[in-house]
Design an enzyme around this catalytic site. Structure first.
Site, PDB file in Angstrom:
ATOM      1  N   HIS A 250     -10.212 -16.594  21.561  1.00 53.50           N
ATOM      2  CA  HIS A 250      -9.545 -17.660  20.814  1.00 53.50           C
ATOM      3  C   HIS A 250      -8.901 -18.680  21.762  1.00 53.50           C
ATOM      4  O   HIS A 250      -8.959 -19.890  21.527  1.00 53.50           O
ATOM      5  CB  HIS A 250      -8.486 -17.087  19.880  1.00 53.50           C
ATOM      6  CG  HIS A 250      -9.039 -16.350  18.696  1.00 53.50           C
ATOM      7  ND1 HIS A 250     -10.352 -16.452  18.297  1.00 53.50           N
ATOM      8  CD2 HIS A 250      -8.454 -15.495  17.810  1.00 53.50           C
ATOM      9  CE1 HIS A 250     -10.556 -15.708  17.231  1.00 53.50           C
ATOM     10  NE2 HIS A 250      -9.417 -15.109  16.907  1.00 53.50           N
TER      11      HIS A 250
ATOM     12  N   ARG B 201     -14.583 -17.022   2.187  1.00 51.78           N
ATOM     13  CA  ARG B 201     -14.564 -18.369   1.591  1.00 51.78           C
ATOM     14  C   ARG B 201     -15.742 -18.580   0.644  1.00 51.78           C
ATOM     15  O   ARG B 201     -15.577 -19.088  -0.465  1.00 51.78           O
ATOM     16  CB  ARG B 201     -14.600 -19.434   2.694  1.00 51.78           C
ATOM     17  CG  ARG B 201     -13.292 -19.650   3.418  1.00 51.78           C
ATOM     18  CD  ARG B 201     -13.376 -20.894   4.299  1.00 51.78           C
ATOM     19  NE  ARG B 201     -12.118 -21.187   4.969  1.00 51.78           N
ATOM     20  CZ  ARG B 201     -11.860 -22.319   5.615  1.00 51.78           C
ATOM     21  NH1 ARG B 201     -12.786 -23.271   5.675  1.00 51.78           N
ATOM     22  NH2 ARG B 201     -10.684 -22.519   6.200  1.00 51.78           N
TER      23      ARG B 201
ATOM     24  N   LYS C  90     -14.199 -14.371   7.821  1.00 53.84           N
ATOM     25  CA  LYS C  90     -13.404 -15.244   6.947  1.00 53.84           C
ATOM     26  C   LYS C  90     -14.295 -16.253   6.216  1.00 53.84           C
ATOM     27  O   LYS C  90     -13.999 -16.627   5.077  1.00 53.84           O
ATOM     28  CB  LYS C  90     -12.331 -15.959   7.761  1.00 53.84           C
ATOM     29  CG  LYS C  90     -11.226 -15.015   8.254  1.00 53.84           C
ATOM     30  CD  LYS C  90     -10.170 -15.758   9.056  1.00 53.84           C
ATOM     31  CE  LYS C  90      -9.045 -14.811   9.480  1.00 53.84           C
ATOM     32  NZ  LYS C  90      -7.986 -15.496  10.249  1.00 53.84           N
TER      33      LYS C  90
ATOM     34  N   ARG D 281       0.835  -1.204   0.000  1.00 54.26           N
ATOM     35  CA  ARG D 281       0.000   0.000   0.000  1.00 54.26           C
ATOM     36  C   ARG D 281       0.874   1.260   0.000  1.00 54.26           C
ATOM     37  O   ARG D 281       1.964   1.255   0.593  1.00 54.26           O
ATOM     38  CB  ARG D 281      -0.901   0.019   1.244  1.00 54.26           C
ATOM     39  CG  ARG D 281      -1.798  -1.204   1.404  1.00 54.26           C
ATOM     40  CD  ARG D 281      -2.454  -1.193   2.778  1.00 54.26           C
ATOM     41  NE  ARG D 281      -3.140  -2.437   3.085  1.00 54.26           N
ATOM     42  CZ  ARG D 281      -4.461  -2.596   3.043  1.00 54.26           C
ATOM     43  NH1 ARG D 281      -5.238  -1.590   2.702  1.00 54.26           N
ATOM     44  NH2 ARG D 281      -5.005  -3.749   3.363  1.00 54.26           N
TER      45      ARG D 281
ATOM     46  N   LYS E 222       8.397  -1.493   7.861  1.00 54.16           N
ATOM     47  CA  LYS E 222       7.841  -2.181   6.693  1.00 54.16           C
ATOM     48  C   LYS E 222       8.620  -1.853   5.425  1.00 54.16           C
ATOM     49  O   LYS E 222       8.791  -2.715   4.554  1.00 54.16           O
ATOM     50  CB  LYS E 222       6.362  -1.827   6.525  1.00 54.16           C
ATOM     51  CG  LYS E 222       5.481  -2.450   7.595  1.00 54.16           C
ATOM     52  CD  LYS E 222       4.011  -2.174   7.352  1.00 54.16           C
ATOM     53  CE  LYS E 222       3.155  -2.852   8.405  1.00 54.16           C
ATOM     54  NZ  LYS E 222       1.712  -2.585   8.191  1.00 54.16           N
TER      55      LYS E 222
END
Length: 288
Positions: free
Chosen positions: A246, A118, A114, A12, A21
């Site tokens: 999680h 898919r 997510k 980006r 980065k």
């Protein structure tokens, strides 16, 4: 690049203001990668980049800013337009989202997003591989799953319940290696690839005992009940709340305790037994 694939990295424009980065990108360039500037918000830049490749690996972040994962819908549309992509690997690299429909909030939101990606891939008839990489060693194994820490405990460790649920601890370099082995493998087309290095399928208590053996020191242990663990969630910032959710799924609910199911699931151990992965013990010895 190590496997000989001509490699393009899409970055980006705003990355130019991030010193870390930029250095990472220049490192890729010096190794032979081609850098392409673009954005998921710029359809033309995506189409231009996609015309130069035949495999796409997405690594956009999944965090409390939920739009990041959903931005891949634009990428899917661009892949459809180009029509020459032989394999798409969406940003997943965690637990198998299609097994996580009952996950608690806020962690469940990430899995739900997510799943949307898919279903969009499948509806567009784009050849895909979903990589269920399980638990990143840098976030899970390095601190034996202690929230907010990235080095192993030296005196005290929090144990989730009895610490008896299996987790799959995978070094990030191995995640990358298995992924690249899969991109040109016909056995992984339209499949979920489960990363399951056999020596790394261990309970939290097994990893704690492994670390104690390495250091020769026994840790003081606090066992947290499921209720205590979930009760701590409200005291944490949103990104950590996702992590708490999680960890609940893994260490209390035992959501990694299953075997891949054919024909849609394939096991990294079965496909790539020759790959010499980093064992949990070898990984922990780095910190001793």
């Amino acid at each position: 690049m190590a496997l000989g694939h001509p490699t393009f990295v899409l970055y980006r424009p705003e990355v130019a203001s991030d010193a870390e980065k930029v250095q990472m990108l220049i490192g890729f360039k010096m190794e032979g990668a081609t850098l392409l500037q673009g954005s998921l918000n710029d359809r033309e830049s995506l189409v231009s980049a996609l015309k130069q490749v035949d495999v796409v690996v997405s690594a956009v972040a999944a965090n409390h800013l939920r739009h990041a994962i959903m931005e891949q819908l634009t990428l899917i549309e661009a892949i459809k337009e180009v029509g020459t992509i032989k394999r798409f690997l969406p940003s997943e690299f965690g637990m198998d989202v299609d097994r996580m429909e009952g996950a608690i909030s806020p962690g469940g939101y990430v899995f739900a997003d997510k799943r949307v990606i898919r279903r969009a891939i499948e509806k567009a008839h784009i050849p895909y591989t979903y990589v269920s990489a399980n638990c990143c060693a840098g976030y899970f194994l390095a601190a034996i799953a202690q929230v907010g820490h990235f080095m192993p405990p030296t005196d005290h460790v929090v144990v989730y319940g009895d610490g008896d649920k299996k987790c799959i601890w995978v070094d990030e370099d191995d995640m990358a290696a298995y992924t690249m082995l899969a991109v040109a493998d016909p056995r992984t087309v339209n499949k979920t690839l489960y990363l399951r290095p056999r020596e790394n399928i261990l309970t939290q208590m097994e990893v704690i005992k492994m670390w104690e053996k390495i250091t020769g020191k026994e840790l003081r242990k606090t066992h947290l009940s499921q209720e205590e663990w979930l009760g701590s969630m409200d005291k944490m910032a949103p990104p950590l709340q996702i992590g708490v959710a999680h960890l609940y799924q893994i260490f209390y609910h035992g959501d990694l305790e299953f075997e891949p199911e054919a024909p849609h699931g394939v096991d990294s151990h079965d496909l790539y037994p020759e790959h010499k992965y980093v064992t949990a013990e070898a990984y922990l010895k780095r910190f001793a």
